[in-house]
Enzyme design. Structure first.
Site, short mmCIF file in Angstrom:
data_model
loop_
_atom_site.label_atom_id
_atom_site.label_comp_id
_atom_site.label_asym_id
_atom_site.label_seq_id
_atom_site.Cartn_x
_atom_site.Cartn_y
_atom_site.Cartn_z
N GLU A 180 -3.58 4.25 9.46
CA GLU A 180 -3.55 2.92 10.07
C GLU A 180 -3.67 1.81 9.03
O GLU A 180 -3.04 0.76 9.14
CB GLU A 180 -4.68 2.76 11.09
CG GLU A 180 -4.68 3.76 12.24
CD GLU A 180 -5.57 4.96 11.94
OE1 GLU A 180 -5.47 5.53 10.83
OE2 GLU A 180 -6.36 5.34 12.83
N HIS A 192 -6.46 5.69 5.14
CA HIS A 192 -6.11 6.21 6.46
C HIS A 192 -4.71 5.69 6.83
O HIS A 192 -4.29 4.62 6.37
CB HIS A 192 -7.13 5.74 7.50
CG HIS A 192 -8.42 6.51 7.46
ND1 HIS A 192 -9.37 6.44 8.44
CD2 HIS A 192 -8.91 7.36 6.52
CE1 HIS A 192 -10.39 7.21 8.13
NE2 HIS A 192 -10.15 7.77 6.96
N CYS A 217 -10.73 5.27 13.70
CA CYS A 217 -12.17 5.28 13.37
C CYS A 217 -12.70 3.85 13.34
O CYS A 217 -11.96 2.89 13.57
CB CYS A 217 -12.39 5.96 12.01
SG CYS A 217 -11.83 4.96 10.61
N CYS A 228 -10.78 1.60 10.81
CA CYS A 228 -9.42 1.23 11.24
C CYS A 228 -9.44 0.31 12.46
O CYS A 228 -8.60 -0.57 12.59
CB CYS A 228 -8.60 2.49 11.49
SG CYS A 228 -8.32 3.43 9.98
#
Lengths: 143, 143
Positions: B55, B53, B83, B86
């Protein structure tokens, strides 16, 4: 022969490797069809990276091995209950089974009311004492 | 000049780069003292890795830049609400501030009753429409 204890012992050996590097001693292995396809231990200090938990490395490594991002028919054996970050990663990976050594009441995902993917079976308490002792010993040595 | 909108526009440009690669279009930048020290976008398909992801990559990258694993005096600008995974990583990183474009009611950490580090300030709704539109457009193109 290929019992949960068998693979948890391998995860514990990974935790011991972490301990020797002065890392919080948590280790894991990923198993697919009774074959270890990834093994790793916590490396947050060595890599200066909070995301370098054992589970995160194992998920990336197992996906590389499989050539796909979903860990279907895979079991993760981990010495300590995954944290929020790692539980999120395991959910995204749709892993089939997670076997946990010791619980982590404070930092683990279970007491945060988080669940893994609906497909994921969770087993706890495999070699709990050994998995818990190594972490306690580590933090005692730090005081 | 260095407003939240200024840096969110950069994050949105990262999301656009993701879109061009057929990745779910989410982007982010990490800013320290008005300087961008990391920028990234979602690469889960390209890398075959659920942990890739935006992040996660930005946290690792910013820590590398700073030479330490804690993102003190850092702000993460991200186009979509982080999410569970993260949010856990951001907690471990003890980041000072997180600025969110669009909310993610279903997958985001806020509705899971998760919090970031007690030190972390959270701001939502910066360029919300633009950040939300690009994701909607992506999934519409997939149908």
């Amino acid at each position: 022969m290929f019992t949960d204890e068998y693979f948890m012992k391998m995860a514990l050996r990974e935790a011991e490797s972490a301990f020797e590097k002065d890392e919080v001693p948590i280790g894991c292995v990923v198993v697919s069809n009774d074959r270890v396809i990834a093994r790793s231990h916590n490396l947050t200090e060595t890599l200066n990276d909070v995301t370098a938990h054992a589970e995160m490395q194992a998920i990336t490594s197992a996906a590389n091995f499989l050539g796909g991002k979903y860990l279907v028919n895979c079991t993760l054996y981990v010495t300590l209950e995954p944290c929020v970050m790692c539980s999120g990663a395991l959910s995204w990976a749709q892993i089939s089974k997670v076997v946990i050594g010791a619980r982590d009441e404070q930092r683990g995902f279970i007491n945060k009311n988080l669940s893994l993917h609906p497909k994921t079976e969770i087993v706890t308490g495999i070699m709990e004492n050994e998995c818990s002792s190594i972490v306690k010993e580590f933090f005692k040595s730090k005081r």
